[in-house]
Scaffold this motif. Structure first.
Motif, PDB file in Angstrom:
ATOM      1  N   UNK A  46       0.856  -1.183   0.000  1.00 48.03           N
ATOM      2  CA  UNK A  46       0.000   0.000   0.000  1.00 48.03           C
ATOM      3  C   UNK A  46       0.890   1.231   0.000  1.00 48.03           C
ATOM      4  N   UNK A  47       0.594   2.161  -0.902  1.00 46.53           N
ATOM      5  CA  UNK A  47       1.290   3.440  -0.858  1.00 46.53           C
ATOM      6  C   UNK A  47       0.256   4.540  -0.705  1.00 46.53           C
ATOM      7  N   UNK A  48       0.679   5.618  -0.049  1.00 44.78           N
ATOM      8  CA  UNK A  48      -0.178   6.794   0.075  1.00 44.78           C
ATOM      9  C   UNK A  48       0.612   8.003  -0.389  1.00 44.78           C
ATOM     10  N   UNK A  49      -0.104   8.995  -0.845  1.00 40.46           N
ATOM     11  CA  UNK A  49       0.562  10.256  -1.117  1.00 40.46           C
ATOM     12  C   UNK A  49       1.020  10.825   0.226  1.00 40.46           C
ATOM     13  N   UNK A  50       1.994  11.703   0.191  1.00 45.16           N
ATOM     14  CA  UNK A  50       2.603  12.184   1.430  1.00 45.16           C
ATOM     15  C   UNK A  50       1.668  13.049   2.270  1.00 45.16           C
ATOM     16  N   UNK A  51       0.507  13.425   1.739  1.00 48.27           N
ATOM     17  CA  UNK A  51      -0.458  14.208   2.514  1.00 48.27           C
ATOM     18  C   UNK A  51      -1.372  13.321   3.366  1.00 48.27           C
ATOM     19  N   UNK A  52      -1.107  12.015   3.385  1.00 51.27           N
ATOM     20  CA  UNK A  52      -1.851  11.088   4.245  1.00 51.27           C
ATOM     21  C   UNK A  52      -0.895  10.565   5.312  1.00 51.27           C
ATOM     22  N   UNK A  53      -1.229  10.861   6.574  1.00 56.56           N
ATOM     23  CA  UNK A  53      -0.371  10.415   7.669  1.00 56.56           C
ATOM     24  C   UNK A  53      -1.151  10.113   8.950  1.00 56.56           C
TER      25      UNK A  53
END
Length: 120
Positions: A46-53
């Motif tokens: 799973x990858x997320x854009x860096x604006x998801x934390x």
């Protein structure tokens, strides 16, 4: 044979609840569309854009009934200017006899713009 099933979904906000809910929704839809049994899943990245934390999306996948032992790993997408924001991507590796052409890749919400050629 191991095949990859791609999927992506966007969230409207980076909240624990929405990230987990939408990640589970995407994984379930990928499994439903491809008739995937959890025992045939080799792994999920799973990858997320860096604006998801706000949450680990892997937690959502492991919480699906029957998926407890599926190996799952999270990472961040490259931060490319102009890229789709608040996006969660899944790459599910499955053991299957299906051909590449028979695999149904799933794109939901604003993520349909990533691969409009594959959206049904």
């Amino acid at each position: 044979m191991i095949r990859g099933v791609r999927g992506a979904i966007t969230v409207t906000e980076d909240s624990n609840e929405e990230v987990l809910l939408e990640t589970a929704r995407l994984a379930k839809e990928m499994a439903r569309a491809n008739n995937i049994d959890p025992d045939t899943i080799a792994s999920v990245i799973i990858s997320t854009t860096t604006d998801i934390s706000s949450a680990f999306p892997a937690r959502a996948v492991r919480s699906i009934e029957g998926w407890t032992y599926v190996p799952v790993m999270c990472t961040h997408e490259m931060n490319v200017p102009g890229a789709l924001e608040k996006c969660i991507r899944l790459l599910m590796h499955i053991n299957t006899d299906k051909t590449q052409k028979e695999i149904q890749h799933i794109y939901l919400n604003e993520a349909v713009q990533l691969r409009p050629d594959l959206v049904k």
